[in-house]
Motif scaffolding. Structure first.
Motif, PDB file in Angstrom:
ATOM      1  N   GLN A   1       0.829  -1.209   0.000  1.00 23.66           N
ATOM      2  CA  GLN A   1       0.000   0.000   0.000  1.00 23.66           C
ATOM      3  C   GLN A   1       0.863   1.258   0.000  1.00 23.66           C
ATOM      4  O   GLN A   1       0.554   2.234  -0.677  1.00 23.66           O
ATOM      5  N   PHE A   2       1.955   1.201   0.771  1.00 29.26           N
ATOM      6  CA  PHE A   2       2.869   2.350   0.845  1.00 29.26           C
ATOM      7  C   PHE A   2       3.444   2.643  -0.548  1.00 29.26           C
ATOM      8  O   PHE A   2       3.493   3.794  -0.982  1.00 29.26           O
ATOM      9  N   THR A   3       3.853   1.566  -1.239  1.00 24.65           N
ATOM     10  CA  THR A   3       4.400   1.734  -2.592  1.00 24.65           C
ATOM     11  C   THR A   3       3.354   2.352  -3.515  1.00 24.65           C
ATOM     12  O   THR A   3       3.647   3.243  -4.309  1.00 24.65           O
ATOM     13  N   LYS A   4       2.123   1.891  -3.366  1.00 24.06           N
ATOM     14  CA  LYS A   4       1.030   2.388  -4.214  1.00 24.06           C
ATOM     15  C   LYS A   4       0.803   3.890  -3.973  1.00 24.06           C
ATOM     16  O   LYS A   4       0.627   4.663  -4.904  1.00 24.06           O
ATOM     17  N   GLN A   5       0.850   4.265  -2.700  1.00 20.02           N
ATOM     18  CA  GLN A   5       0.590   5.664  -2.345  1.00 20.02           C
ATOM     19  C   GLN A   5       1.715   6.599  -2.751  1.00 20.02           C
ATOM     20  O   GLN A   5       1.483   7.700  -3.210  1.00 20.02           O
ATOM     21  N   THR A   6       2.965   6.149  -2.544  1.00 23.22           N
ATOM     22  CA  THR A   6       4.093   7.076  -2.667  1.00 23.22           C
ATOM     23  C   THR A   6       4.982   6.793  -3.868  1.00 23.22           C
ATOM     24  O   THR A   6       5.810   7.629  -4.227  1.00 23.22           O
TER      25      THR A   6
ATOM     26  N   GLN B   1       9.332   8.635   5.565  1.00 20.89           N
ATOM     27  CA  GLN B   1       7.983   8.532   5.013  1.00 20.89           C
ATOM     28  C   GLN B   1       7.338   7.203   5.385  1.00 20.89           C
ATOM     29  O   GLN B   1       6.172   7.146   5.753  1.00 20.89           O
TER      30      GLN B   1
ATOM     31  N   PHE C   1       4.084   6.529   7.689  1.00 17.30           N
ATOM     32  CA  PHE C   1       2.972   5.734   7.157  1.00 17.30           C
ATOM     33  C   PHE C   1       2.572   4.619   8.121  1.00 17.30           C
ATOM     34  O   PHE C   1       1.398   4.422   8.418  1.00 17.30           O
TER      35      PHE C   1
ATOM     36  N   GLU D   1      -4.269   4.793   9.110  1.00 17.62           N
ATOM     37  CA  GLU D   1      -4.714   3.691   8.256  1.00 17.62           C
ATOM     38  C   GLU D   1      -3.924   2.406   8.554  1.00 17.62           C
ATOM     39  O   GLU D   1      -4.512   1.351   8.779  1.00 17.62           O
TER      40      GLU D   1
END
Lengths: 340, 552
Positions: A44-49, A274, A278, A283
């Protein structure tokens, strides 16, 4: 001379395998947590950032050794591990750098290192469980100290002194009670053990239901795991256990943490900040709590339904920093009392 | 253009194997030197004093386990090998292969599985309870000294069995047949001829078992048994005293190596040459009646406990999980496991051949020293070896970077050894070169030196002789060595865990992640894959060993 030229050529070719990163943003993590939930959060972190998370999963102390060796030019950017004792060890080894105040501002002081070298990500409570068929709710020990009373002789089940959760428990007592009383407590537990320590937390719970002892000390995380196990017999065992939140009238129930810090000299320190922001964000905290039977660190996020069904409890006020700092002394003390 | 150059060329040619072999050995020994340095660098006595609190328990449990498991595996191994070499009885053909299968299951998986079977929630106790039979708490407990001894014995005895089987089957048929002709038979033949004659094979098999038990951590830690290796881990993990842990491990290695070398010293210069012109395969006699049934039963029990029961339990757990998506996660791990064990095995065999062939032509102590140094890695817990490897590889990377910068190269500080497979494979070679050396050495002993010496006398160099004479004869032996190493590397855990590159999981690490979190059920599928691959490896080894025996 020809050989020297050759050698330099070969070396440059090898070095060519590691060109300077230009385009892709990445963060390299050493972690001792091996949960599917963690992997999902990295995704999810990769997807967001757009920052890719590279992971090496191992054991806390071993990964620390790797960090210590790599001190001159670390390949890891963040170090995540279970237990304050381990986090403190990393801090003492001088491999962690302070986090930005902005990254951890939302985390209560107790759940982060006093010099901001690490911050907790999740927490678990160490509770007392008992066999509901053989011990009544009134009779069950209400404090950690009660486990050392004579009536629990040969009835207490607990893991070895090598287990970090027990070390942290003793470390918290060192802060609350001092050395003398902690030593007495540890000796009392050793005297009351139903059997020499062996197996994991789940094994203690099973031994309670099997009748090898009547009370056990275990982590809420494993209790949640057992209640939702794919193994029917394991679920049955967990359902027969009663839970006590120890020391509610006095010092509160012991809680230990998983935490993360930034590696000193990290090449991707910004990305690591970051990632940490996160993981301690609402979340991610909600997801840790919902799927991994762990308690969130951030006060605004509520625990999962299962955890809420066990009721709320008062926590020890000892900060995770202090528990980490006391770890070495606590371990020494446990071994000296003959706790295997 | 004097005689000096001719001489030096000749010297170089005659040392064409010796010098590279020395180089390899030095590279392989470096991590151990680094360990000594690491132990001394930050040594403090406090950690060791603390472990001193448990020294009695540590000594009793460690020696106890070594003796019990050593004797048990020796007896089981040699008796079974003799039964299967000399007799036929119901099922013997199957048992010859099936008795190797327990090696496919790492003892730590066996330990978790057996605890799973016998514990309160396990299949045995739940079934008994459903019949109304209550089991007194603690009676079926596997997590005891005897439980650990049982686990080690049933999963490690094939090391002894396989060596004795091959030795008895190929190398002493003539002796045994002569004894039979002279009227010695049955138990007397076994005790007076067979046991003494395969003494050396027995020692080498038990030697492997002893080192495996000594360096095991998974079983003893989970079963709560304080041993030498668990003390090493307590120092490191529990107290964070890495130097103390290494110091203790080095002491352990010293003792282990002293034992191994003492055994080799006892053997002395005696070399066993086969007197018969042609090696024969022993004619088997049939065991009839109750003797046949008894022999068959003995084999069946070991196959059952060493393979069938744990595998059945793992299959049941994997079934219970019924998560088809688990396959996706495992596919990568499977590929990585094959890659690592393949690369590692090939490299180990290449290094072993270099060292063994150099030692073969180099008379005197240096040759012996070369082969012995290669054993260091196998005499130590894997995690400690890994620390030594880290202490060599990472400073090397730092130094390389400094050199490049000195020459004006504008490069980032790349972790081009530790962030790639290089470090892991290097570590595996350091740890498991002993296994490869043993198999390759056996191959060289087998082909003898007669042809090679003839070739040298005809003017061929060592290298030419190797490619034209030795290599064709050694082909199968090298395959066997590679497969044996691959099977070991597949099961290997501590090195894979500590030296792995980013985003890299193997079957063994997958199993570890689940097991460490007390989720043995979830580990079942990965364990089964690991076992399947190991079984394939073992079967290939068996097939090749048979071919090699027939080829004589």
């Amino acid at each position: 001379m020809r050989h020297v030229v050759m050698a330099v050529c070969v070396m440059s070719m090898l070095a060519g395998c590691a060109p300077k990163e230009v385009a892709e943003r990445i963060v390299n993590v050493y972690t001792s947590r091996h949960y599917a939930q963690d992997d999902a959060l990295y995704a999810q972190f990769t997807k967001q950032t757009g920052i890719r998370v590279n992971v090496i999963k191992g054991e806390g102390p071993e990964l620390l050794e790797r960090l210590v060796r790599e001190k001159n030019s670390p390949s890891a950017d963040a170090y995540m591990t279970a237990d304050a004792g381990m986090l403190h060890r990393a801090k003492s080894a001088g491999v962690l750098a302070p986090l930005d105040e902005d990254t951890v501002r939302h985390v209560p002081d107790r759940w982060r290192d006093r010099d901001r070298h690490w911050v907790a990500v999740t927490k678990r409570a160490r509770v007392i469980v008992y066999n509901k068929a053989r011990v009544s709710a009134q009779e069950a020990p209400q404090t950690y100290e009660a486990l050392t009373e004579a009536k629990w002789r040969n009835r207490v089940l607990i893991r070895s002194s090598g287990n970090v959760y027990n070390q942290s428990l003793a470390a918290s007592f060192l802060a609350l009670w001092g050395e003398e009383k902690t030593k007495q407590w540890a000796s009392g537990i050793v005297t009351n053990m139903a059997r020499p320590p062996k197996g994991g937390d789940r094994d203690q719970a099973k031994a309670v239901i099997a009748g090898e002892g009547d009370v056990a000390v275990m982590n809420t995380y494993y209790l949640g795991q057992m209640l939702n196990s794919t193994d029917e017999q394991e679920r049955l065992v967990a359902q027969q256990l009663g839970i006590v939140w120890p020391n509610q009238e006095t010092t509160g129930t012991h809680v230990n943490v998983s935490g993360i810090g930034i590696v000193k000299g990290a090449q991707h320190a910004t990305e690591a900040q970051q990632l940490i922001a996160f993981l301690t964000g609402d979340e991610a905290q909600r997801q840790f709590a919902a799927t991994n039977y762990e308690y969130p660190i951030v006060p605004d996020v509520a625990p999962s339904e299962l955890l809420r069904s066990w009721g709320t409890f008062r926590e020890q006020t000892v900060g995770a920093s202090v528990i980490g700092e006391n770890n070495a002394a606590a371990t020494k003390l446990l071994i000296e009392t003959g706790w295997k | 253009m004097g005689s000096w150059q001719v001489q030096s060329n000749r010297w170089l040619a005659s040392h064409a194997w010796f010098l590279p072999a020395c180089g390899i050995v030095i590279v392989l020994v470096l991590p151990h030197v680094a360990l000594v340095w690491r132990a001394v660098e930050a040594y403090s006595a406090s950690g060791l004093q603390l472990v001193g609190h448990m020294w009695q328990l540590m000594v009793i449990n460690t020696t106890g386990l070594l003796v019990v498991v050593g004797v048990a595996t020796a007896c089981i191994g040699v008796v079974l090998a003799w039964l299967l070499v000399a007799y036929t009885f119901p099922g013997a053909t199957v048992y010859r292969v099936a008795l190797l299968l327990p090696l496919a299951i790492p003892p730590y998986i066996g330990a978790y599985t057996y605890h799973g079977i016998t514990q309160y929630t396990g299949v045995v106790q739940t079934t008994l309870r459903s019949w109304g039979i209550a089991v007194a708490p603690g009676t079926l407990d596997m997590m005891t000294f005897s439980g650990a001894a049982f686990v080690f014995t049933v999963f490690l005895f094939p090391y002894v069995y396989s060596v004795c089987y091959v030795f008895l089957g190929t190398r002493c048929a003539h002796v045994i047949e002569s004894a039979r002709t002279l009227g010695v038979g049955g138990v007397a033949l076994f005790l007076r001829i067979v046991v003494p004659i395969c003494r050396l094979a027995l020692f080498s098999g038990v030697g492997v078992v002893v080192l495996e038990v000594l360096n095991d951590y998974g079983v003893v830690h989970y079963y709560g048994i304080v041993t030498f290796t668990s003390a090493v881990v307590t120092l490191w993990v529990g107290i964070g005293d890495v130097s103390g842990a290494i110091a203790l491990a080095l002491c352990g290695m010293g003792i282990a190596l002293a034992l191994v070398f003492a055994e080799q010293g006892l053997r002395g210069r005696r070399q066993y040459r086969i007197a018969a012109a042609k090696q024969r395969v022993l004619r088997r006699r049939a065991l009839h009646g109750w003797r046949g049934v008894l022999a068959s039963l003995a084999c069946a029990v070991l196959v059952l406990f060493g393979f069938v029961v744990p595998v059945a339990q793992l299959i049941a757990w994997a079934w219970q999980m019924h998560v088809p998506s688990a396959w996706d996660a495992l596919r990568d791990a499977l590929g990585h496991s094959l890659l690592v064990s393949g690369c590692g095995a090939v490299l180990i065999v290449v290094c072993s051949v270099m060292i063994a062939n150099a030692a073969r032509w180099h008379r005197g102590r240096v040759g012996v020293l070369l082969t012995r140094c290669a054993l260091f890695g196998y005499a130590m817990p894997g995690a400690v070896v890994a620390v030594g490897v880290l202490a060599i590889v990472i400073p090397l990377e730092d130094a390389m970077h400094d050199v490049l910068v000195f020459f004006g190269a504008d490069v980032a500080h790349g972790r081009w050894l530790s962030a790639t497979l290089v470090m892991l494979v290097y570590g595996l070679v350091v740890r498991y070169i002993g296994v490869g050396m043993q198999a390759v050495d056996a191959g060289f002993v087998r082909i003898g030196k007669t042809y090679a010496e003839a070739s040298r006398a005809l003017g061929l160099t060592v290298t030419q002789t190797f490619w034209r004479v030795d290599a064709p004869l050694m082909r199968r032996a090298l395959w066997i060595a590679a497969l044996l190493c691959a099977v070991d590397l597949m099961k290997e855990l501590p090195l894979s865990l500590l030296l792995q590159p980013y985003n890299f999981t193997t079957l063994a690490t997958e199993v570890f992640y689940d097991v460490r979190d007390e989720r043995i059920y979830d580990a079942a599928l990965a364990s089964l894959w690991m076992i399947v691959l190991s079984v394939i490896g073992m079967l290939l080894v068996h097939a090749m060993t048979r071919q090699e025996q027939k080829g004589e």
